[in-house]
Design an enzyme around this catalytic site. Sequence first.
Site, short mmCIF file in Angstrom:
data_model
loop_
_atom_site.label_atom_id
_atom_site.label_comp_id
_atom_site.label_asym_id
_atom_site.label_seq_id
_atom_site.Cartn_x
_atom_site.Cartn_y
_atom_site.Cartn_z
N TYR A 157 0.83 -1.21 0.00
CA TYR A 157 0.00 0.00 0.00
C TYR A 157 0.86 1.26 0.00
O TYR A 157 0.64 2.20 -0.78
CB TYR A 157 -0.92 0.00 1.22
CG TYR A 157 -1.70 1.27 1.42
CD1 TYR A 157 -2.71 1.63 0.53
CD2 TYR A 157 -1.44 2.11 2.50
CE1 TYR A 157 -3.43 2.80 0.71
CE2 TYR A 157 -2.16 3.27 2.68
CZ TYR A 157 -3.15 3.62 1.80
OH TYR A 157 -3.86 4.78 1.98
N LYS A 161 1.01 4.04 -3.10
CA LYS A 161 0.74 5.46 -2.88
C LYS A 161 1.97 6.30 -3.22
O LYS A 161 1.84 7.42 -3.72
CB LYS A 161 0.31 5.68 -1.44
CG LYS A 161 -1.14 5.30 -1.16
CD LYS A 161 -2.09 6.19 -1.95
CE LYS A 161 -3.53 5.96 -1.58
NZ LYS A 161 -4.45 6.82 -2.38
#
Length: 324
Positions: A157, A161
């Site tokens: 994650y 990002k």
Amino acid sequence: MKWLITGGCGFIGRALIRHLKTASPHDQIRVYDNLTVGTRDDLALEGHFSDHDETNLLSWTVGTTLIKGDILDADSLRQAAAGADVIVHLAANTGVAPSVTDPIGDCRANVLGTLNALEAARHHAVGRVVFASSGAPLGVQTPPLNEEMAPHPASPYGASKLAGEGYCSAYFHCFGVETVTLRFGNVYGEGSNKKASVVAKFIKQAMAGETLEIYGDGSQTRDFIYLGDLIAAVYKAATVPGIGGETFQIATNAETTIGQLTDKLVYALEEVAGIKANYINGETRQGDVARNYSDTRKAAKMLDWTCQTQLDDGLRKTVSFFRN
């Protein structure tokens, strides 16, 4: 202004719409959402809206319009962006745990989805793109986190990002797309009943009579930001001039352990809802960082924004929402 909000049926998107209806009642809002988390009914609770005739996407209407579409559908997203003044890109795969389970799916949503939003902005000369990121790209650091730190993501994650942040920077420098990246702290507040983040999860478990489980010994720290404060920062990021290409830490500049949060939440549950909750300590979760809180001085200086809500007050408001 004409706003395109990807993921606008979600927790943060709906709150932004509420804010816009108060702060800018004559603005036009398009919500672009695949309806896998938020629904039409969720959006309808915020006021009247109409499904758009997708054959006539060049026509904007006053109020809030819902367009069903996926950010991985580049053509559909590009059509939805036609005529927009700002894109607030909230749609994403969120959270560490889902990214560990499915890193490829996380990459598709958070990297390709963001790239599609930026391409739509470039194609239609959209004035600004506000990108919802988090502290996860910085990963393993000694806090407080700030915008000048070298990233060391500790989860897929965080990596996805970080890639989105990189594309925002590239599109600003190469194509002149005014991107503004906001690294959200741990957001909580009203309307979070479908979220799996710690505050919402613990409240739902307590109301169901379940025992709360803290990952590890509870010494890990986070920076918990109340939804209303976050939305004020998003609005500033979309409207303050001269901040294209910038990244901001959007949090409270306060370090709170999960153990401390749980104690405060247990107190709020009993005070507001009359619920006595118990908790235990479980296994440490893979991919979690030990400490995380942010230095928000850059946002204070360039956005004229600071967090206004204390954690105890925000938790009471959140518990009250779930109780009602």
